[in-house]
Scaffold this active site. Structure first.
Site, PDB file in Angstrom:
ATOM      1  N   ARG A   1       9.852  13.398  -2.867  1.00  0.00           N
ATOM      2  CA  ARG A   1       9.785  13.294  -1.412  1.00  0.00           C
ATOM      3  C   ARG A   1      10.697  12.151  -0.976  1.00  0.00           C
ATOM      4  O   ARG A   1      11.137  11.365  -1.821  1.00  0.00           O
ATOM      5  CB  ARG A   1       8.348  13.056  -0.951  1.00  0.00           C
ATOM      6  CG  ARG A   1       7.769  11.751  -1.437  1.00  0.00           C
ATOM      7  CD  ARG A   1       6.361  11.502  -0.904  1.00  0.00           C
ATOM      8  NE  ARG A   1       5.847  10.256  -1.453  1.00  0.00           N
ATOM      9  CZ  ARG A   1       4.629   9.807  -1.254  1.00  0.00           C
ATOM     10  NH1 ARG A   1       3.774  10.495  -0.523  1.00  0.00           N
ATOM     11  NH2 ARG A   1       4.228   8.667  -1.772  1.00  0.00           N
TER      12      ARG A   1
ATOM     13  N   ASN B   1       6.657   8.294   7.485  1.00  0.00           N
ATOM     14  CA  ASN B   1       5.569   7.815   6.641  1.00  0.00           C
ATOM     15  C   ASN B   1       6.111   6.792   5.669  1.00  0.00           C
ATOM     16  O   ASN B   1       7.119   7.047   4.998  1.00  0.00           O
ATOM     17  CB  ASN B   1       4.963   8.964   5.819  1.00  0.00           C
ATOM     18  CG  ASN B   1       3.707   8.541   5.085  1.00  0.00           C
ATOM     19  OD1 ASN B   1       2.717   8.179   5.720  1.00  0.00           O
ATOM     20  ND2 ASN B   1       3.743   8.549   3.771  1.00  0.00           N
ATOM     21  N   GLU B   2       5.491   5.642   5.624  1.00  0.00           N
ATOM     22  CA  GLU B   2       5.910   4.603   4.676  1.00  0.00           C
ATOM     23  C   GLU B   2       7.428   4.561   4.548  1.00  0.00           C
ATOM     24  O   GLU B   2       7.987   4.753   3.460  1.00  0.00           O
ATOM     25  CB  GLU B   2       5.250   4.808   3.318  1.00  0.00           C
ATOM     26  CG  GLU B   2       3.759   4.577   3.353  1.00  0.00           C
ATOM     27  CD  GLU B   2       3.136   4.484   1.965  1.00  0.00           C
ATOM     28  OE1 GLU B   2       3.735   4.958   0.998  1.00  0.00           O
ATOM     29  OE2 GLU B   2       2.022   3.931   1.865  1.00  0.00           O
TER      30      GLU B   2
ATOM     31  N   GLU C   1      -3.929   3.570   5.396  1.00  0.00           N
ATOM     32  CA  GLU C   1      -4.248   4.213   4.117  1.00  0.00           C
ATOM     33  C   GLU C   1      -4.805   3.174   3.171  1.00  0.00           C
ATOM     34  O   GLU C   1      -4.290   2.066   3.089  1.00  0.00           O
ATOM     35  CB  GLU C   1      -2.985   4.762   3.426  1.00  0.00           C
ATOM     36  CG  GLU C   1      -2.362   5.982   4.024  1.00  0.00           C
ATOM     37  CD  GLU C   1      -1.162   6.444   3.193  1.00  0.00           C
ATOM     38  OE1 GLU C   1      -1.128   6.188   1.972  1.00  0.00           O
ATOM     39  OE2 GLU C   1      -0.252   7.033   3.776  1.00  0.00           O
TER      40      GLU C   1
ATOM     41  N   TRP D   1      -1.110   6.645  -9.583  1.00  0.00           N
ATOM     42  CA  TRP D   1       0.261   6.240  -9.891  1.00  0.00           C
ATOM     43  C   TRP D   1       0.360   4.945 -10.674  1.00  0.00           C
ATOM     44  O   TRP D   1       1.404   4.325 -10.755  1.00  0.00           O
ATOM     45  CB  TRP D   1       1.108   6.172  -8.616  1.00  0.00           C
ATOM     46  CG  TRP D   1       0.384   5.643  -7.408  1.00  0.00           C
ATOM     47  CD1 TRP D   1      -0.150   6.381  -6.385  1.00  0.00           C
ATOM     48  CD2 TRP D   1       0.103   4.271  -7.096  1.00  0.00           C
ATOM     49  NE1 TRP D   1      -0.749   5.559  -5.459  1.00  0.00           N
ATOM     50  CE2 TRP D   1      -0.608   4.266  -5.863  1.00  0.00           C
ATOM     51  CE3 TRP D   1       0.373   3.056  -7.711  1.00  0.00           C
ATOM     52  CZ2 TRP D   1      -1.046   3.093  -5.257  1.00  0.00           C
ATOM     53  CZ3 TRP D   1      -0.070   1.881  -7.116  1.00  0.00           C
ATOM     54  CH2 TRP D   1      -0.764   1.920  -5.896  1.00  0.00           C
TER      55      TRP D   1
ATOM     56  N   GLU E   1      -0.356  14.726  -6.382  1.00  0.00           N
ATOM     57  CA  GLU E   1      -1.408  13.724  -6.165  1.00  0.00           C
ATOM     58  C   GLU E   1      -2.814  14.291  -6.348  1.00  0.00           C
ATOM     59  O   GLU E   1      -3.770  13.791  -5.768  1.00  0.00           O
ATOM     60  CB  GLU E   1      -1.215  13.085  -4.790  1.00  0.00           C
ATOM     61  CG  GLU E   1       0.105  12.313  -4.758  1.00  0.00           C
ATOM     62  CD  GLU E   1       0.379  11.555  -3.471  1.00  0.00           C
ATOM     63  OE1 GLU E   1       0.839  10.412  -3.565  1.00  0.00           O
ATOM     64  OE2 GLU E   1       0.141  12.124  -2.390  1.00  0.00           O
ATOM     65  N   LYS E   2      -2.907  15.329  -7.186  1.00  0.00           N
ATOM     66  CA  LYS E   2      -4.222  15.968  -7.331  1.00  0.00           C
ATOM     67  C   LYS E   2      -5.238  15.060  -8.013  1.00  0.00           C
ATOM     68  O   LYS E   2      -6.434  15.261  -7.870  1.00  0.00           O
ATOM     69  CB  LYS E   2      -4.105  17.307  -8.034  1.00  0.00           C
ATOM     70  CG  LYS E   2      -3.542  17.279  -9.428  1.00  0.00           C
ATOM     71  CD  LYS E   2      -3.468  18.700  -9.997  1.00  0.00           C
ATOM     72  CE  LYS E   2      -2.845  18.740 -11.367  1.00  0.00           C
ATOM     73  NZ  LYS E   2      -1.415  18.441 -11.348  1.00  0.00           N
ATOM     74  N   PHE E   3      -4.762  14.043  -8.738  1.00  0.00           N
ATOM     75  CA  PHE E   3      -5.724  13.129  -9.372  1.00  0.00           C
ATOM     76  C   PHE E   3      -5.928  11.841  -8.574  1.00  0.00           C
ATOM     77  O   PHE E   3      -6.447  10.853  -9.093  1.00  0.00           O
ATOM     78  CB  PHE E   3      -5.299  12.830 -10.817  1.00  0.00           C
ATOM     79  CG  PHE E   3      -5.374  14.055 -11.693  1.00  0.00           C
ATOM     80  CD1 PHE E   3      -6.564  14.741 -11.858  1.00  0.00           C
ATOM     81  CD2 PHE E   3      -4.235  14.540 -12.324  1.00  0.00           C
ATOM     82  CE1 PHE E   3      -6.636  15.886 -12.644  1.00  0.00           C
ATOM     83  CE2 PHE E   3      -4.293  15.678 -13.108  1.00  0.00           C
ATOM     84  CZ  PHE E   3      -5.491  16.366 -13.274  1.00  0.00           C
ATOM     85  N   HIS E   4      -5.479  11.849  -7.319  1.00  0.00           N
ATOM     86  CA  HIS E   4      -5.695  10.693  -6.430  1.00  0.00           C
ATOM     87  C   HIS E   4      -6.997  10.932  -5.673  1.00  0.00           C
ATOM     88  O   HIS E   4      -7.224  12.015  -5.138  1.00  0.00           O
ATOM     89  CB  HIS E   4      -4.518  10.600  -5.460  1.00  0.00           C
ATOM     90  CG  HIS E   4      -4.449   9.322  -4.677  1.00  0.00           C
ATOM     91  ND1 HIS E   4      -5.383   8.975  -3.722  1.00  0.00           N
ATOM     92  CD2 HIS E   4      -3.545   8.322  -4.702  1.00  0.00           C
ATOM     93  CE1 HIS E   4      -5.042   7.804  -3.197  1.00  0.00           C
ATOM     94  NE2 HIS E   4      -3.934   7.386  -3.769  1.00  0.00           N
TER      95      HIS E   4
HETATM   96  C1  GLA Z   1       1.276   6.453  -0.054  1.00  0.00           C
HETATM   97  C2  GLA Z   1       1.640   7.663   0.775  1.00  0.00           C
HETATM   98  C3  GLA Z   1       0.650   8.767   0.677  1.00  0.00           C
HETATM   99  C4  GLA Z   1       0.159   8.905  -0.736  1.00  0.00           C
HETATM  100  C5  GLA Z   1      -0.423   7.606  -1.183  1.00  0.00           C
HETATM  101  C6  GLA Z   1      -1.024   7.671  -2.566  1.00  0.00           C
HETATM  102  O1  GLA Z   1       0.507   5.550   0.604  1.00  0.00           O
HETATM  103  O2  GLA Z   1       1.864   7.355   2.123  1.00  0.00           O
HETATM  104  O3  GLA Z   1       1.281   9.949   1.099  1.00  0.00           O
HETATM  105  O4  GLA Z   1       1.233   9.247  -1.555  1.00  0.00           O
HETATM  106  O5  GLA Z   1       0.609   6.669  -1.236  1.00  0.00           O
HETATM  107  O6  GLA Z   1      -1.574   6.447  -2.953  1.00  0.00           O
END
Ligand code: GLA
Ligand code: GLA
Length: 676
Positions: free
Chosen positions: A118, A156-157, A319, A327, A367-370
């Site tokens: 991404r 985003n970020e 968040e 990660w 991110e299925k394990f988040h």
């Molecule tokens: C970042 C992103 C989210 C996600 C989280 C996972 O904060 O903005 O989309 O990937 O990390 O911790």
């Protein structure tokens, strides 16, 4: 009350928002109604929608599909849940890079950053910008009047994966940025010190971004520092472009974006970003690798800095995680109480929204394990029960909403350019970590039971009595004058090793270190004496230093020596420092300027002396100092257990806590909120 806070129906008092990123496009629509029902049962008030939806909203260059999002917005609104709507520009869809591969970022080695993850685009790509702005305009026109819309969430970020782009677009933008900064090439050549290593430029077109150079060499340090500044500004420029369009089309809707004030995320100078958003928002993830105690304090430090970036106004925790992330090398789940403790710590430092990544844990994708609010296990789970309990607590804590941070009497200065410059290669020690020193002082304040604000350098210091400048490496004339004025005004300054060493162009200041602060501190250092890896020097106050030392000379008869090097220690050069000052204090009128020339193993004993000298005393009873963190917000006190053991609150006297939070004993990882 800030015009951007949503009042609660009926009372008109602002509310505490509770929610998460919500990615309904990952699920069949039968799930959506169930989501809203469960959100309601958990007390969710707001969700961030559309962060990674570009490919679904614009499946082809000339095809738009808003139907599904219309339905989601309506469904959420019907359920009483507000939407922080993303502009959806965070990650470009496959057709865009297929059609325009020239939007792809390039790394320092000249390699393309390929799609498949991404945020693979160039922040400065005019092509990317054109497509992104078209999407933003569609979003604003379609949803600007939607009753669920509470805020815009730009991208985003920004900079999470693409902060250092070396593409041809970046090069063009970098040159334009340099032309604005320096005006003419002569000024650039002087600032960059290009007489060194035959780097003199005769034409702007010759200037590149600091690409990877040959083994053993490093890029020009001023070029590298300017590239850091430029890269932060380029991302901020994208933020401002989206914001301006949104403000034009929907002037009554606040605009935010999620910062990443946490751990080693260092690419964005958020002090210069914060004034550009209507609501400051931050993402924070804990780093268990730091050890439980340091990780907790790091969260508090980041949250504290975010609150001060917001200037004391409420901000949004956009968040964090309910439990494990995915990660890190090993991703432990959170321990009992940790979910609420982390969230309430953010609340203590001024957050008015407590949000997570994400609502429903993904079944597919990277991110299925988040963890999420609603885990794979479903609502019959400890995580969902903890989430629901926190939702109820936050509803009961509504009186806190809108309250401003209560400033501390002490502050720690935080400076992104110093971070960038001091961790460049080819310095006295490659082991110096900017953030560790700042966090070390923050922990010393917590240990001493004294509140300290983490404030961006350049902030107004006049309200503070004691200010610590940890490794404030870059000190230009303006910063030097601010610090001198602070001391002249009766303030107590504490600077550490490696402060005041270079100016804004990263040029060494001549005549002895710490050049910019030499007179203020009344000391002079001819040579640094960094310590060998893992080795130490001892001080005559019983403390130990590592990483760094300096043979400090006194240049002002009034300077007091608070501690001297003993000459002992495991470092081969320890004996050469025997008897020399290690920690000094120059009284100056009602104020003082102190210097700490090594990295102390335990800063708390020295800090206690410095605080006593400044007349600052703990706001906590002695038994609680160090064991709990005290944070004040409006008329509320937050008390947070820093330990893994129960802490009796008896020393606080008969206390009445809010929202059913503990009143007699804080359990491990427990938090309570008191009035007054
Ligand atoms: C970042 C992103 C989210 C996600 C989280 C996972 O904060 O903005 O989309 O990937 O990390 O911790
Ligand atoms: C080599 C180079 C010099 C200088 C030194 C630094 O000897 O020839 O230009 O860079 O290293 O140690």
């Amino acid at each position: 009350m800030s015009r951007w806070l949503r009042p609660t129906a009926g009372s008109g008092h602002p509310r505490l928002e509770f929610g998460a990123d919500y990615n309904p496009e990952q699920w069949p629509r039968e799930v959506w109604a169930r989501d809203v029902e469960l959100m309601r049962s958990a007390g969710v008030t707001i969700v961030t929608v559309g962060v990674f939806s570009w490919a679904r909203l614009q499946p082809r260059p000339d095809t738009w599909d808003f139907g599904w999002l219309d339905e989601v917005m309506d469904l959420l609104h019907a359920g009483g849940i507000a939407v922080d709507l993303a502009t959806a520009t965070a990650s470009a869809p496959p057709w865009l890079h297929h059609r325009h591969p020239e939007i792809l970022a390039v790394d320092a080695g000249g390699r393309t950053v390929w799609p498949g993850g991404r945020q693979h685009h160039r922040p400065t790509s005019p092509v990317f910008r054109r497509y992104a702005m078209a999407l933003v305009e569609r979003m604003a026109r379609r949803y600007g009047d939607h009753p669920a819309l509470a805020a815009w969430h730009v991208s985003n970020e920004l900079g999470c994966h693409d902060v250092a782009d070396h593409s041809p677009d970046a090069e063009v933008a970098f040159r334009a940025w340099l032309q604005r900064r320096y005006g003419d090439l002569g000024a650039l050549n002087r600032a960059w010190g290009t007489s060194f290593w035959s780097q003199h430029y005769g034409d702007w077109a010759e200037i590149m971004t600091p690409r990877a150079v040959g083994p053993g060499a490093v890029p020009n340090p001023t070029q590298a520092l300017d590239f850091d500044r430029f890269s932060s500004d380029a991302l901020r420029d994208h933020l401002c472009a989206e914001r301006d369009l949104l403000h034009t089309l929907t002037p009554d809707v606040p605009v935010t974006t999620n910062f990443m004030v946490m751990a080693e995320t260092k690419g964005m100078d958020y002090a210069s970003w914060a004034p550009e958003v209507d609501i400051v928002a931050n993402d924070h993830y804990v780093f268990p690798g730091l050890g439980a105690a340091t990780a907790r304090d790091e969260l508090s430090f980041s949250s504290n800095l975010t609150g001060n970036l917001a200037g004391g106004d409420p901000w949004w925790q956009m968040e964090h995680s309910t439990s494990a992330v995915n990660w890190q090398p090993v991703n432990p789940r959170k321990r009992p109480g940790e979910l609420a403790r982390d969230s309430l710590t953010h609340l203590a430092h001024g957050a008015d929204a407590i949000c997570y990544f994400q609502w429903r844990q993904s079944a597919a994708g990277a991110e299925k394990f988040h963890s999420a609010m609603l885990p794979h296990a479903g609502p019959d789970s400890a995580v969902f029960r903890d989430v629901t309990a926190l939702g109820a607590t936050l509803a009961d804590l509504a009186p806190v909403a809108g309250a401003r941070r209560v400033p501390a009497r002490a502050a720690i200065l935080w400076d992104w350019p110093s971070w960038w410059a001091v961790e460049q290669p080819f310095t006295p020690s490659s082991e110096l970590r900017y953030r560790d020193e700042a966090l070390g002082w923050y922990r010393a304040f917590l240990d001493a039971g004294v509140r300290a604000d983490v404030v961006p350098a350049g902030a107004d210091l006049s309200g503070y009595e004691l200010v610590v400048a940890p490794v404030l490496h870059v000190v230009g004339p303006e910063r030097a004058a601010e610090l001198a004025a602070f001391v002249d005004g009766g303030g107590h300054l504490v600077a550490t090793y490696s402060s005041g060493t270079v100016d804004d162009d990263a040029h060494a200041l001549l005549g002895g270190y710490p050049g910019a602060l030499r007179e203020l501190l009344g000391i002079r250092v001819e040579e640094f004496a960094p310590l060998a890896t893992g080795s130490t020097v001892t001080l005559d106050d019983g403390s130990t230093g590592d990483l760094w030392s300096e043979p400090v000379q006194l240049t002002d008869g009034a300077v007091e020596v608070l501690a001297r090097y003993t000459g002992d220690g495991t470092d081969p050069g320890a004996a050469d420092l025997a008897g020399l000052p290690a920690v000094t204090r120059r009284p100056a009128g009602a104020g003082s300027a102190s210097y700490v020339s090594t990295r102390l193993d335990d800063r708390a004993p020295l800090l206690r002396r410095l605080l006593a000298g400044a007349g600052i005393h703990p706001e906590l009873p002695g038994e609680l100092c160090g064991r709990v963190e005290l944070v004040r917000r409006g008329g509320f006190r937050f008390v947070i257990n820093r330990t893994e053991a129960p802490v009796s609150l008896a020393p606080l006297g008969g206390i009445a806590s809010l929202a059913g939070l503990p009143a007699a004993t804080l359990p491990p990882r427990g938090v309570t909120v008191l009035r007054g």
